[in-house]
Design a protein around this motif. Sequence first.
Motif, PDB file in Angstrom:
ATOM      1  N   ARG A 110      55.228  27.342  17.718  1.00  0.00           N
ATOM      2  CA  ARG A 110      53.840  27.742  17.959  1.00  0.00           C
ATOM      3  C   ARG A 110      52.823  26.677  17.560  1.00  0.00           C
ATOM      4  NH1 ARG A 110      52.449  33.579  17.943  1.00  0.00           N
ATOM      5  NH2 ARG A 110      54.310  34.776  18.340  1.00  0.00           N
ATOM      6  N   GLN A 168      33.292  33.513  27.727  1.00  0.00           N
ATOM      7  CA  GLN A 168      34.166  34.165  28.708  1.00  0.00           C
ATOM      8  C   GLN A 168      33.333  34.823  29.799  1.00  0.00           C
ATOM      9  OE1 GLN A 168      36.495  36.698  26.086  1.00  0.00           O
ATOM     10  NE2 GLN A 168      38.248  35.331  26.229  1.00  0.00           N
ATOM     11  N   ILE A 173      33.728  35.015  34.039  1.00  0.00           N
ATOM     12  CA  ILE A 173      33.435  36.226  34.810  1.00  0.00           C
ATOM     13  C   ILE A 173      32.298  35.997  35.806  1.00  0.00           C
ATOM     14  CG2 ILE A 173      32.708  38.646  34.621  1.00  0.00           C
ATOM     15  CD1 ILE A 173      34.158  38.518  31.810  1.00  0.00           C
ATOM     16  N   VAL A 180      39.796  33.874  32.178  1.00  0.00           N
ATOM     17  CA  VAL A 180      39.209  34.541  31.010  1.00  0.00           C
ATOM     18  C   VAL A 180      40.028  34.231  29.759  1.00  0.00           C
ATOM     19  CG1 VAL A 180      38.566  36.777  30.030  1.00  0.00           C
ATOM     20  CG2 VAL A 180      38.471  36.452  32.465  1.00  0.00           C
ATOM     21  N   SER A 181      41.322  34.314  29.899  1.00  0.00           N
ATOM     22  CA  SER A 181      42.194  34.099  28.742  1.00  0.00           C
ATOM     23  C   SER A 181      43.594  33.814  29.247  1.00  0.00           C
ATOM     24  CB  SER A 181      42.214  35.354  27.866  1.00  0.00           C
ATOM     25  OG  SER A 181      42.760  36.419  28.614  1.00  0.00           O
ATOM     26  N   ASN A 272      43.226  34.599  19.254  1.00  0.00           N
ATOM     27  CA  ASN A 272      43.352  36.013  19.573  1.00  0.00           C
ATOM     28  C   ASN A 272      42.601  36.359  20.860  1.00  0.00           C
ATOM     29  OD1 ASN A 272      44.887  37.940  18.235  1.00  0.00           O
ATOM     30  ND2 ASN A 272      43.051  39.127  17.798  1.00  0.00           N
ATOM     31  N   GLY A 275      44.059  34.525  23.938  1.00  0.00           N
ATOM     32  CA  GLY A 275      45.487  34.767  24.177  1.00  0.00           C
ATOM     33  C   GLY A 275      46.322  33.504  24.045  1.00  0.00           C
ATOM     34  N   PRO A 277      49.058  31.538  22.151  1.00  0.00           N
ATOM     35  CA  PRO A 277      50.109  31.974  21.219  1.00  0.00           C
ATOM     36  C   PRO A 277      50.396  30.983  20.091  1.00  0.00           C
ATOM     37  CG  PRO A 277      51.082  31.188  23.255  1.00  0.00           C
ATOM     38  CD  PRO A 277      49.613  31.036  23.420  1.00  0.00           C
ATOM     39  N   GLU A 285      49.468  38.611  14.256  1.00  0.00           N
ATOM     40  CA  GLU A 285      50.587  39.501  14.612  1.00  0.00           C
ATOM     41  C   GLU A 285      51.315  39.964  13.352  1.00  0.00           C
ATOM     42  OE1 GLU A 285      53.232  37.451  17.341  1.00  0.00           O
ATOM     43  OE2 GLU A 285      51.510  37.089  18.608  1.00  0.00           O
ATOM     44  N   ARG A 289      51.677  43.724  12.091  1.00  0.00           N
ATOM     45  CA  ARG A 289      53.006  44.341  12.055  1.00  0.00           C
ATOM     46  C   ARG A 289      53.528  44.477  10.628  1.00  0.00           C
ATOM     47  NH1 ARG A 289      56.241  40.723  16.376  1.00  0.00           N
ATOM     48  NH2 ARG A 289      56.417  39.488  14.495  1.00  0.00           N
TER      49      ARG A 289
ATOM     50  N   PRO B  48      53.769  42.003  21.031  1.00  0.00           N
ATOM     51  CA  PRO B  48      55.032  41.431  21.499  1.00  0.00           C
ATOM     52  C   PRO B  48      56.216  42.321  21.151  1.00  0.00           C
ATOM     53  CG  PRO B  48      53.776  39.845  20.178  1.00  0.00           C
ATOM     54  CD  PRO B  48      53.120  41.172  20.012  1.00  0.00           C
ATOM     55  N   LYS B 320      59.355  34.846  26.155  1.00  0.00           N
ATOM     56  CA  LYS B 320      58.561  34.163  25.137  1.00  0.00           C
ATOM     57  C   LYS B 320      57.621  35.240  24.621  1.00  0.00           C
ATOM     58  CE  LYS B 320      58.252  29.455  26.948  1.00  0.00           C
ATOM     59  NZ  LYS B 320      57.259  28.473  27.398  1.00  0.00           N
ATOM     60  N   HIS B 322      55.535  35.648  22.524  1.00  0.00           N
ATOM     61  CA  HIS B 322      54.158  35.318  22.130  1.00  0.00           C
ATOM     62  C   HIS B 322      53.347  34.830  23.333  1.00  0.00           C
ATOM     63  CE1 HIS B 322      56.881  31.926  21.729  1.00  0.00           C
ATOM     64  NE2 HIS B 322      55.896  31.178  22.124  1.00  0.00           N
ATOM     65  N   GLU B 323      53.992  34.702  24.490  1.00  0.00           N
ATOM     66  CA  GLU B 323      53.269  34.152  25.641  1.00  0.00           C
ATOM     67  C   GLU B 323      53.529  34.922  26.941  1.00  0.00           C
ATOM     68  OE1 GLU B 323      54.049  29.992  26.301  1.00  0.00           O
ATOM     69  OE2 GLU B 323      53.176  30.087  28.288  1.00  0.00           O
ATOM     70  N   ARG B 368      51.968  38.916  30.726  1.00  0.00           N
ATOM     71  CA  ARG B 368      51.390  37.864  29.891  1.00  0.00           C
ATOM     72  C   ARG B 368      50.708  38.486  28.681  1.00  0.00           C
ATOM     73  NH1 ARG B 368      51.796  32.838  31.052  1.00  0.00           N
ATOM     74  NH2 ARG B 368      52.514  32.294  33.130  1.00  0.00           N
ATOM     75  N   MET B 369      50.775  37.774  27.561  1.00  0.00           N
ATOM     76  CA  MET B 369      50.192  38.327  26.348  1.00  0.00           C
ATOM     77  C   MET B 369      48.667  38.382  26.451  1.00  0.00           C
ATOM     78  SD  MET B 369      50.601  37.277  22.379  1.00  0.00           S
ATOM     79  CE  MET B 369      49.344  36.036  22.439  1.00  0.00           C
ATOM     80  N   GLU B 370      48.117  39.514  26.118  1.00  0.00           N
ATOM     81  CA  GLU B 370      46.660  39.705  26.145  1.00  0.00           C
ATOM     82  C   GLU B 370      46.316  40.537  24.928  1.00  0.00           C
ATOM     83  OE1 GLU B 370      43.906  38.154  27.661  1.00  0.00           O
ATOM     84  OE2 GLU B 370      45.078  38.516  29.480  1.00  0.00           O
ATOM     85  N   LYS B 371      45.871  39.868  23.872  1.00  0.00           N
ATOM     86  CA  LYS B 371      45.692  40.605  22.607  1.00  0.00           C
ATOM     87  C   LYS B 371      44.466  41.496  22.629  1.00  0.00           C
ATOM     88  CE  LYS B 371      48.605  38.571  19.537  1.00  0.00           C
ATOM     89  NZ  LYS B 371      48.687  37.626  18.476  1.00  0.00           N
ATOM     90  N   GLU B 372      43.410  41.018  23.255  1.00  0.00           N
ATOM     91  CA  GLU B 372      42.162  41.773  23.220  1.00  0.00           C
ATOM     92  C   GLU B 372      41.999  42.566  24.517  1.00  0.00           C
ATOM     93  OE1 GLU B 372      40.103  42.073  20.667  1.00  0.00           O
ATOM     94  OE2 GLU B 372      41.353  40.777  19.442  1.00  0.00           O
ATOM     95  N   PRO B 375      39.231  40.878  27.578  1.00  0.00           N
ATOM     96  CA  PRO B 375      39.717  39.887  28.551  1.00  0.00           C
ATOM     97  C   PRO B 375      40.711  40.493  29.549  1.00  0.00           C
ATOM     98  CG  PRO B 375      39.794  38.965  26.342  1.00  0.00           C
ATOM     99  CD  PRO B 375      39.443  40.413  26.196  1.00  0.00           C
ATOM    100  N   ASN B 378      38.822  42.418  32.156  1.00  0.00           N
ATOM    101  CA  ASN B 378      38.160  41.537  33.129  1.00  0.00           C
ATOM    102  C   ASN B 378      39.156  40.960  34.132  1.00  0.00           C
ATOM    103  OD1 ASN B 378      35.398  41.708  32.398  1.00  0.00           O
ATOM    104  ND2 ASN B 378      35.897  40.624  30.525  1.00  0.00           N
ATOM    105  N   LYS B 379      40.347  40.661  33.661  1.00  0.00           N
ATOM    106  CA  LYS B 379      41.369  40.156  34.590  1.00  0.00           C
ATOM    107  C   LYS B 379      41.741  41.231  35.607  1.00  0.00           C
ATOM    108  CE  LYS B 379      43.725  36.623  31.981  1.00  0.00           C
ATOM    109  NZ  LYS B 379      44.911  36.375  31.160  1.00  0.00           N
TER     110      LYS B 379
END
Lengths: 327, 736
Positions: A110, A168, A173, A180-181, A272, A275, A277, A285, A289, B48, B320, B322-323, B368-372, B375, B378-379
């Motif tokens: 990472r 963003q 947008i 965006v991410s 975060n 996105g 990683p 994370e 967790r 994840p 992956k 995390h991704e 795909r990872m999207e934490k928030e 975003p 919007n996608k």
Amino acid sequence: MFGYIIRRGLYGFPILLGVNLLLFLLFFYVNTPDDMAETFLGEKHITQEQIDNWKQEHGYALPRFINTAESFPGMITQTIFWQKSMSLFAFRFGKSDQDNSDIGTEVLRRMPYSLCITVPVFILSLMLNLFVAMIVAFYRATYIDTWVLVLCVIMMSISALFYIIYGQMVFAILLKLVPVSGFDSKAPYFFKFLMLPILMGVISSFGGGVRYYRTIFLEEINKDYIRTARAKGLGEGLVLFKHALKNAMLPILTNVVVMIPFLIMGGLLTENFFGIPGLGSYMIEAISRQDFAVLRSMVFLGAFLYVISLILVDISYTMVDPRIRLG
Amino acid sequence: MNIICDEVKSKMLLLMLPIAVLFAGCSNDPYRPGEAAEQTFFSSFSTPPTKLDPSSSYYSHEGRIIDQIYEPLFTYHYLKRPYEIIPNTAVSLPVPVYYDKDGNILSEKDPAPDSVAKAVYTIELKKGIMYQNHPCFALNKDGNPKYANVKLKDIKKYNYPSEFEFQGTREVKAHDYALQMRRLADPRLASPILSIISQYISGLTELNKAYIDMLAAERERRKIAAGAYYNQERDEKNNPIRLDYFAPEFKGVEVLGDYQLKVTLKRKYPQIIYWMCMHFFAAVPQEAIDFYNQPAMSEKQFSLNRCPVGSGPYFLDKFKPHEVIILKRNPNYHADFYPTEGAPDDIEKGLLIDAGKRMPFIDKQVYRMEKEAIPGWNKFLQGYVDVSGIANDVFDQAIQISAGDGAMLSPKMQNQGIRLITGIDPTLWYTGFNMLDKVVGGYSVKNQKLRQAISIVMDYNEFLDIFLNGRGVLAQGPLPPGIFGYRTGEKGTNPYVDKWDARSKRHVRQSVEKARALMVEAGYPSGRDKDGQPLTLDYDHSAGMDPSFRSRFDWTRGRLDLIGIKLNDKGTDLSRFRQKRKQGNWQLSSGGWLADYPDPENFMFLFYGPNGKVETGGPNMVNYINPEYDKLFKQMESMANSEQRQKIIDEMMEIVQRDAPAIWQYYPVSYVLCHKWYKNVKPHAMTYNTMKYHKIDADMRVKSQKEWNKPIYWPIGVLVGLLLLGLLPVIIVNKE
């Protein structure tokens, strides 16, 4: 200098040991291995037998500090403290409590993601902030200075989160210029994912950076050697970028080198929200967790990098200021 | 001075130019060129997955992945409601044979639970089901595994098993199912269902003990060999322990042939069939276990936990966590066809257009990872994600609530062709009263009245409107809709707390005046006890870090204040909170239960006395004991669904509603938004293996994405211009 580095390294050891001990007390006394087991096994169908098995499988069934069932050195080595905490000094981070993945491998995997963002942000911000600070210092006490300072104070007062969210909104947008991410680790696709976080990183550090460096330059720009340089007929570019910048390097370096751990550990918010990683994301994370094995490792790694960066600060002083000798 | 000015200008230009160049030619498309035109499903994940081993995986975000890779023996019909079980890799649904304690077969179809000493399920497997391609099946010319005793240097270049040069497959056999059922007892895998199913499957507890002993013996041997510096974790990373799963005797599961399996239960437990619909009962090949059980694989982090091997419609191509997670169509997947019948309105909804067609329809799934949440949302609006939930923050943007029609999509969403799909989750939220507490607990009529008064005043319709945009249904008891025994409409009303509102066709709480009257009967007029002291209760929780908690707590406090009850916030950390629950040292606390399977037993056991948290550590969080309820539960537990069962459930409901050991909060309603190109979508609360039914119109997606995402460049030019204009003061000052 070599002796000095060794000495500083040894001074760092008790600090790391202290960090380690504190972490151990926090993670194994405030939150016991039984609590950890319950967290990971979930609360739906769980028995004490399962908790005991989990502890056995994850190496938490050992005594914490002293194993009275063993003779020396087993009484020290067959303990949680030795196996889980002291092993960090050998960079053996062990396995994640959550998914059994190797923490060391995951950190290495990472780290490049974090560096992809933090290094360009760091370099670009440094260049931009130094450049603008120098200009502002040159035009001190004019309305340029006043308005740039006002702008800086406004920019400093705004949260980094604001820049991220509005960045963003505007670029991804409304203008639809960047995603965006997200992230794609394959070249050249990763580039489009980096543009916005880097731009927002540079903008969010602009206010504070310019104000800090301006103060340093103002101190330098009033010194005699600058007046002498000008009297000799040197151009303003040369005076500022060669003489003033070189002499302001000491405080700049202090600020720059202590940033190293933060570059490696990544940005919690940026990663975060975009996105990415990286390691910042890894920390978030782990917190969400309650993966204490990862948290312990990351805190230790952060402390280690901080100790190293302080040594590097001292070494770098000798490089920019010949009057300083490390002995 | 002019030199500086030129320098400034040129440097600013130098800074601006790359920014302008960078943005030119860019787009907000997060995917690689051409990806959207393929039969690919795009989605995201925020947490994840950590466990993809079918023995250990339990959470929904993991189920979304592995339920498409592993195939259990049985599954649920995709379209029919109420949920109906159908054979998956089994030929048919097994009919249990019941034996009495003397070993005689019981002739009744649904004998009394007490008369059953053994239940035997004989399961016939379909032939010709093949595993996905995987290097664990690759063989040398001599028939031995190609990758046995492999060295790290030989596999260093591979990032995932699907990249290995040699791949193979083989047919799924009964032995693979027996192996997986044995693996549930492996203590290293910490299977979350072991404690439940070991109560029913013969010999599973003993098998678990045998494995624990085998592991302990091997570890002891290794510890003696390694000496004082033995480290179990490091040792097993370098040299994983190979457990001979078939060494101990296990009568619970027997292989009768390549395609026949016998499962023996200690008692009558028809719910076992629901467990057999889950990935815990899927086939796992011994070859995969041996393949991953090598030091080189451990070093590369290849394991069943990260690289599953199954026979389902998809296989994991890239993981992956995390991704990105990518699943691809399994080329060896057996013939499987879209259902030809469904619920009454499925034809109207276009869900039977593909009836009888071979599945799966989608070739690839990309997560795909999207934490928030924002975003990700919007996608979805940009068309880059095919499906989305609705976060609270954007609810008003997506949904309009009208008096007559209820929840409707906003005009913007409708213009984009987005569809709204809603469904009530088989989940219960409740606030428990600790029945061991002398104030809120107990079984006297006065205490009952106090709990009923509190339940009335806690108006969860109001809560749903304020905090969840109305996404929920007021709960009337432990059973949620969609589960056998749940009564709809007026018949299902909790008479002690709620009433049926015919106008709005929903349940509403009784009046606060009724609650005040009950408080008087309970001995707390105006919320004061006999000494005139205000009744003060404690609310225990571990949600202090949750930003939404404070406002919810304030709402709770405000509602209780209506009947004069004061509420204390007893927030603490998770471990202390658990400790309090274990010791029964609390008064009010919230909990929830998501169905494991669609059977009333899975909810009613939350209030079954012998499941008390303090006594046995069971799921009866409130420590409720009512002998009458417990007796009825034992009768109902293993009955087939029938009028008789419904009658017993009605009686049980009446008891818990009257005793009110909990404030019945609500059953959540899920809102899912789908783009117009994403078809055959019907929410299914019991299984996640539904992707094979779904379909994508990729051409429509590409067209819409292009239309919705035309980049706008001119503001960048304006921005560059403004920055250059910012140089003007420098030039002016310079001249001055």
